[in-house]
Design a protein around this motif. Structure first.
Motif, short mmCIF file in Angstrom:
data_model
loop_
_atom_site.label_atom_id
_atom_site.label_comp_id
_atom_site.label_asym_id
_atom_site.label_seq_id
_atom_site.Cartn_x
_atom_site.Cartn_y
_atom_site.Cartn_z
N PRO A 165 0.89 -1.24 -0.02
CA PRO A 165 0.04 -0.02 -0.13
C PRO A 165 0.76 1.26 -0.20
CG PRO A 165 -0.85 -1.62 1.52
CD PRO A 165 0.40 -2.23 0.99
N SER A 177 0.29 5.73 -0.41
CA SER A 177 -0.44 6.96 -0.41
C SER A 177 -0.06 7.88 -1.59
CB SER A 177 -0.58 7.24 1.02
OG SER A 177 -1.53 8.50 0.97
N ARG A 228 -6.45 12.43 -1.64
CA ARG A 228 -5.48 11.41 -1.14
C ARG A 228 -6.18 10.06 -1.85
NH1 ARG A 228 -5.84 7.87 3.30
NH2 ARG A 228 -4.03 6.76 3.71
N VAL A 287 -5.00 5.81 -2.10
CA VAL A 287 -4.08 4.59 -1.64
C VAL A 287 -4.27 3.67 -2.66
CG1 VAL A 287 -3.55 3.19 0.33
CG2 VAL A 287 -4.49 5.27 0.87
#
Length: 366
Positions: free
Chosen positions: A114, A116, A123, A125
């Motif tokens: 993962p 970001s 944002r 992810v």
């Protein structure tokens, strides 16, 4: 998230990413034929130094076309093996990190942990796991993101005209795998991602005088994502799946089914834009009403367009299949309109496969 089941509660297909040799030209093709609107771009002008990406969208259909800018880029090796093809079927999730962790606990192979990404729009992810062949699934968490696609992409403001094709969603995406591998990938979607098997077709259902295949359809719990998985079955000659596996350099996405609410109008628009479709013999329509019962469309309208019809207990569907959309006889497009039926056209399999075999014979591959 309290459980793996919650973490893998997929919201739908976020996008489908294609690796292509020339993203600008691929974007032009899909804009001018399928009527997808270019909405975002990333490349040298945005600070992306190794690739160019164009994002096209029409309602709930979002395609991303990515091309390498350097000859020794890993995407270049992917193209040498597979040609222009689907790389990533990205799935929308509420929490990408939780979904990734749950998938790995269930046995998935991680590709990208993962990460970001942020810009003025908010944002996003993203995390990625491996699927069949070189295909991957990215988990996309984008709640509240207001940018055109992902951070780092710029909005394409100057819009060229696009044909009105009526396409509005991805109905299903079909994967082809090697002989003997179908059950392994069925287990992957069941055990790793929490999908359920919707239906099973064997070589008695999907066979012609020359070739056959087997297929199982996997669906997520919410029913928004459907992934049929095909493998070749033993036949007298090379099956369409075997042809695909040869020219694709292994397993991959065979076709993408796109939904419409008026298949006749959509087919007319796509044909006018240059999409070639497979044809079926006129005899297919001789007993159409007896086979499928009363339908809203005229037999003549369907026959003129080579549209297939099938009925089940819930209603009927109409479908048609394009010829391959690139030089290799691999990826193609299905157009589907559902009138209650949630099936996959079982009654059309023989006519469809014979039509595909005629195209194989023209290529010298049957």
């Amino acid at each position: 998230m309290n459980s793996a089941r919650d973490a893998l509660d997929f919201l739908g297909i976020d996008y489908v990413e294609f690796y292509v040799s020339n993203a600008r030209q691929a974007a032009h093709f899909y804009r001018s034929t399928l009527g997808l609107n270019p909405i975002a771009y990333a490349g040298l002008e945005t600070g992306l130094r190794d690739r160019a990406c164009y994002v096209l969208q029409r309602r709930d259909v979002r395609f991303v076309f990515t091309a390498p800018l350097l000859p020794d880029h890993p995407i270049s090796a992917h193209l040498a093996r597979h040609g222009d093809s689907v790389k990533d079927i990205a799935l929308r999730v509420r929490n990408a990190a939780a979904a990734y962790a749950a998938a790995l606990r269930n046995g998935a192979t991680g590709v990208c942990e993962p990460a970001s990404f942020e810009d003025a729009g908010g944002r996003v992810v993203k995390a990625t796991i491996a699927a069949y062949g070189d295909t991957v699934h990215s988990f996309i968490e984008r709640d509240g993101y207001e940018g055109p696609f992902l951070p780092g992409f710029q909005l394409i403001e100057r819009q060229a005209p696009v044909p009105d094709t009526g396409i509005f969603a991805i109905d299903h995406i079909v994967g082809n795998v090697e002989a003997g591998a179908m059950d392994r990938w069925v287990a992957f979607y069941r055990d790793v991602l929490g999908f359920k098997q919707l239906v099973h077709f064997d070589d008695r259902d999907i066979a012609t005088d020359y070739s056959a295949l087997m297929s199982k359809v996997m669906q997520n719990g919410g029913g928004k994502i459907k992934f049929p998985i095909n493998e070749p079955a033993e036949g007298r000659r090379k099956s369409q799946i075997a042809e695909y596996l040869e020219y694709n350099g292994g397993p991959g996405v065979q076709h993408i089914a796109l939904s419409t609410s008026d298949i006749c109008a959509t087919v007319d628009a796509l044909r006018a834009a240059g999409i070639p479709f497979i044809t079926v013999p006129a005899a297919y329509y001789d007993d159409l009403e007896r086979r499928v019962g009363a339908i809203d469309e005229s037999r003549q309208a369907l026959q003129e367009r080579n549209i297939l019809v099938d009925r089940d207990d819930e209603g009927y569907l109409l479908q048609i299949f394009s010829q391959p959309v690139q030089d290799r006889p691999t990826l193609f497009i299905e157009i589907i309109q559902r009138k209650g039926s949630q099936g996959f056209g079982k009654g059309n399999f023989k006519a469809l496969f014979e039509a595909i075999e005629r195209e194989q014979a023209r290529r010298g591959n049957l």
